[in-house]
Design a protein around this motif. Structure first.
Motif, PDB file in Angstrom:
ATOM      1  N   GLU A  47       0.829  -1.211   0.000  1.00 18.85           N
ATOM      2  CA  GLU A  47       0.000   0.000   0.000  1.00 18.85           C
ATOM      3  C   GLU A  47       0.861   1.258   0.000  1.00 18.85           C
ATOM      4  N   SER A  48       1.967   1.184   0.750  1.00 14.03           N
ATOM      5  CA  SER A  48       2.881   2.323   0.830  1.00 14.03           C
ATOM      6  C   SER A  48       3.525   2.574  -0.534  1.00 14.03           C
ATOM      7  N   VAL A  49       3.844   1.488  -1.251  1.00 17.23           N
ATOM      8  CA  VAL A  49       4.437   1.616  -2.582  1.00 17.23           C
ATOM      9  C   VAL A  49       3.410   2.186  -3.566  1.00 17.23           C
ATOM     10  N   LEU A  50       2.182   1.685  -3.492  1.00 16.32           N
ATOM     11  CA  LEU A  50       1.132   2.172  -4.398  1.00 16.32           C
ATOM     12  C   LEU A  50       0.748   3.618  -4.083  1.00 16.32           C
ATOM     13  N   GLY A  51       0.838   3.976  -2.759  1.00 13.04           N
ATOM     14  CA  GLY A  51       0.433   5.320  -2.338  1.00 13.04           C
ATOM     15  C   GLY A  51      -1.015   5.396  -1.901  1.00 13.04           C
ATOM     16  N   TRP A  52      -1.678   4.245  -1.815  1.00 16.36           N
ATOM     17  CA  TRP A  52      -3.071   4.259  -1.354  1.00 16.36           C
ATOM     18  C   TRP A  52      -3.445   2.916  -0.747  1.00 16.36           C
ATOM     19  N   VAL A  53      -4.483   2.982   0.100  1.00 18.87           N
ATOM     20  CA  VAL A  53      -5.098   1.765   0.630  1.00 18.87           C
ATOM     21  C   VAL A  53      -6.605   1.968   0.523  1.00 18.87           C
ATOM     22  N   GLU A  54      -7.322   0.875   0.249  1.00 18.61           N
ATOM     23  CA  GLU A  54      -8.767   1.010   0.108  1.00 18.61           C
ATOM     24  C   GLU A  54      -9.462   0.379   1.304  1.00 18.61           C
ATOM     25  N   LEU A  55     -10.334   1.135   1.951  1.00 20.52           N
ATOM     26  CA  LEU A  55     -11.127   0.637   3.085  1.00 20.52           C
ATOM     27  C   LEU A  55     -12.585   0.963   2.826  1.00 20.52           C
ATOM     28  N   GLY A  63       1.792   6.433   2.594  1.00 21.22           N
ATOM     29  CA  GLY A  63       3.113   6.569   1.986  1.00 21.22           C
ATOM     30  C   GLY A  63       4.194   6.092   2.924  1.00 21.22           C
ATOM     31  N   PRO A  64       5.435   6.169   2.480  1.00 21.17           N
ATOM     32  CA  PRO A  64       6.554   5.701   3.307  1.00 21.17           C
ATOM     33  C   PRO A  64       6.583   6.428   4.641  1.00 21.17           C
ATOM     34  N   GLY A  65       6.935   5.675   5.696  1.00 20.72           N
ATOM     35  CA  GLY A  65       7.114   6.292   7.012  1.00 20.72           C
ATOM     36  C   GLY A  65       5.826   6.491   7.777  1.00 20.72           C
ATOM     37  N   CYS A  66       4.724   5.951   7.268  1.00 20.53           N
ATOM     38  CA  CYS A  66       3.495   6.052   8.073  1.00 20.53           C
ATOM     39  C   CYS A  66       2.850   4.674   8.202  1.00 20.53           C
ATOM     40  N   PHE A  67       2.017   4.558   9.217  1.00 22.49           N
ATOM     41  CA  PHE A  67       1.295   3.302   9.483  1.00 22.49           C
ATOM     42  C   PHE A  67       0.220   3.133   8.405  1.00 22.49           C
ATOM     43  N   VAL A  68       0.156   1.927   7.818  1.00 22.75           N
ATOM     44  CA  VAL A  68      -0.875   1.651   6.816  1.00 22.75           C
ATOM     45  C   VAL A  68      -2.148   1.194   7.538  1.00 22.75           C
ATOM     46  N   LEU A 116       1.287  12.777  16.738  1.00 24.36           N
ATOM     47  CA  LEU A 116       2.555  13.470  17.024  1.00 24.36           C
ATOM     48  C   LEU A 116       3.472  13.549  15.812  1.00 24.36           C
ATOM     49  N   ASP A 117       3.203  12.731  14.784  1.00 31.56           N
ATOM     50  CA  ASP A 117       4.127  12.585  13.656  1.00 31.56           C
ATOM     51  C   ASP A 117       3.652  13.416  12.457  1.00 31.56           C
ATOM     52  N   PRO A 118       4.466  14.360  11.988  1.00 29.33           N
ATOM     53  CA  PRO A 118       4.025  15.199  10.861  1.00 29.33           C
ATOM     54  C   PRO A 118       3.924  14.449   9.534  1.00 29.33           C
ATOM     55  N   VAL A 119       4.597  13.289   9.404  1.00 31.14           N
ATOM     56  CA  VAL A 119       4.589  12.573   8.112  1.00 31.14           C
ATOM     57  C   VAL A 119       3.173  12.077   7.777  1.00 31.14           C
ATOM     58  N   PRO A 120       2.530  11.274   8.646  1.00 31.57           N
ATOM     59  CA  PRO A 120       1.160  10.869   8.306  1.00 31.57           C
ATOM     60  C   PRO A 120       0.170  12.034   8.341  1.00 31.57           C
ATOM     61  N   LEU A 121       0.475  13.068   9.141  1.00 31.67           N
ATOM     62  CA  LEU A 121      -0.477  14.191   9.225  1.00 31.67           C
ATOM     63  C   LEU A 121      -0.640  14.882   7.873  1.00 31.67           C
ATOM     64  N   GLU A 122       0.429  14.941   7.083  1.00 26.61           N
ATOM     65  CA  GLU A 122       0.312  15.534   5.747  1.00 26.61           C
ATOM     66  C   GLU A 122      -0.695  14.740   4.908  1.00 26.61           C
ATOM     67  N   LEU A 123      -0.622  13.399   5.039  1.00 20.99           N
ATOM     68  CA  LEU A 123      -1.533  12.543   4.274  1.00 20.99           C
ATOM     69  C   LEU A 123      -2.948  12.607   4.863  1.00 20.99           C
ATOM     70  N   ALA A 124      -3.024  12.757   6.192  1.00 27.53           N
ATOM     71  CA  ALA A 124      -4.342  12.912   6.832  1.00 27.53           C
ATOM     72  C   ALA A 124      -5.037  14.157   6.282  1.00 27.53           C
ATOM     73  N   ARG A 125      -4.258  15.228   6.131  1.00 24.93           N
ATOM     74  CA  ARG A 125      -4.823  16.469   5.594  1.00 24.93           C
ATOM     75  C   ARG A 125      -5.417  16.199   4.203  1.00 24.93           C
ATOM     76  N   ALA A 126      -4.683  15.443   3.392  1.00 24.90           N
ATOM     77  CA  ALA A 126      -5.182  15.129   2.037  1.00 24.90           C
ATOM     78  C   ALA A 126      -6.424  14.240   2.123  1.00 24.90           C
ATOM     79  N   ASN A 127      -6.421  13.277   3.051  1.00 25.45           N
ATOM     80  CA  ASN A 127      -7.566  12.365   3.150  1.00 25.45           C
ATOM     81  C   ASN A 127      -8.826  13.052   3.667  1.00 25.45           C
ATOM     82  N   HIS A 176       9.336  -1.255   8.295  1.00 22.81           N
ATOM     83  CA  HIS A 176       8.883  -0.169   7.423  1.00 22.81           C
ATOM     84  C   HIS A 176       7.846   0.746   8.069  1.00 22.81           C
ATOM     85  N   GLU A 177       7.338   0.407   9.230  1.00 22.20           N
ATOM     86  CA  GLU A 177       6.438   1.335   9.921  1.00 22.20           C
ATOM     87  C   GLU A 177       7.180   1.844  11.157  1.00 22.20           C
TER      88      GLU A 177
END
Ligand SMILES: C[S@@+](CC[C@H](N)C(=O)[O-])C[C@H]1O[C@@H](n2cnc3c(N)ncnc32)[C@H](O)[C@@H]1O
Length: 261
Positions: A47-55, A63-68, A116-127, A176-177
């Motif tokens: 999912e990290s490689v693809l850049g998305w997960v479907e739920l 993406g890399p560095g965040c929990f899928v 606490l982690d800015p890496v997933p927060l950027e993706l959260a903002r997009a989601n 990887h997480e």
């Protein structure tokens, strides 16, 4: 004819090599396939490689560095949706799967998400784009004070793996997480204790705290909620292989009383 991509993925230990090859080819669009394959063969989660997960039919950015986000977290999302919140906060949000699924299911809901982690927060903002949502960098500390005593649903898939068990996790997670996305302390309940202790100050009377946990840890998670003055019950979904605690702030509890607990 042998499909070399399928063979490489299979040699790297990918059980569903044909499916993965099709997904990687579709994502690469014929341009950057080798880059994606090298990352996947090195063990990065698909999912990290693809850049998305479907739920539940919703594509979430990862993406890399965040929990899928895992499928089992649908139990939290569905319990949150069932509570019909006007205001929902997802703590330890990662890429904010619960907030995003609730925002999709309940138009008009106001969602906040914090981590606490800015890496997933950027993706959260997009989601959460296109929804009435805000993200914050912390646990409770960065939430607007105006939310105190007002939140209908607090949802948390916080880290709950006991520290000693991290070494036994599959490399996709362990390597990887980030460790801070997995490590819940000696008994795995450190974050559950912190979340439960603070929750009564933030929930409205009758509001609901939802915490993802494991079958083995559920009694401990429920006990931390009870110790904080909440009424807990354990939720279990066999199909999702998911366990959570749903704990209600008793209707008689005022924000003032709760704040002194
Ligand atoms: C198990 S992951 C879950 C992420 C997301 N809720 C999901 O289900 O996909 C736990 C998340 O908690 C965050 N986290 C860990 N400790 C935290 C803390 N003290 N305060 C806020 N976030 C924290 C991590 O950065 C990580 O994104």
């Amino acid at each position: 004819m042998t499909d070399l991509l399928v063979a490489r993925l299979r040699a790297a230990g990918c059980v569903f090599a044909e499916d993965e090859a099709a997904l990687l080819r579709a994502e690469a669009g014929g341009v950057r396939l080798e880059d994606l394959v090298v990352r996947r063969v090195a063990g990065e989660p698909l999912e990290s490689v693809l850049g998305w997960v479907e739920l539940d039919g919703m594509r979430l950015r990862v993406g890399p560095g965040c929990f899928v986000p895992r499928r089992r977290t649908l139990l939290l999302a569905r319990a949150a949706i069932a509570a019909s919140p006007s205001t929902l906060v997802e703590l330890c949000c990662g890429v904010a799967p619960v907030a995003a699924l609730v925002a999709r299911a309940r138009p008009g809901v106001r969602v906040h998400a914090s981590d606490l982690d800015p890496v997933p927060l950027e993706l959260a903002r997009a989601n959460l784009a296109g929804h009435d949502g805000a993200v914050h960098r912390d646990l409770f500390a960065a939430l607007p004070p105006s939310l105190r005593g007002q939140i209908d649903v607090l949802a948390a898939n916080a880290p709950y793996v006991p520290t000693e068990q991290i070494a036994m996790m599959p490399p996709e997670a362990r390597v990887h997480e980030p460790a801070h996305a997995l490590d819940g302390g000696r008994d795995g309940l450190d974050l559950h204790r912190r979340v439960a202790a603070e929750a009564p100050r933030w929930l409205r009377p009758g509001g609901v705290l939802l915490i993802e946990t494991s079958v083995r840890q559920a009694p401990g998670t429920a006990a931390t909620c009870a110790a904080a003055g909440l009424d807990p019950e354990i939720l279990r979904d066999e199909e999702l292989d998911a366990t959570a605690v749903r704990a209600v702030l008793p209707a008689g509890a005022s924000p003032e009383t709760a704040a002194t607990r």
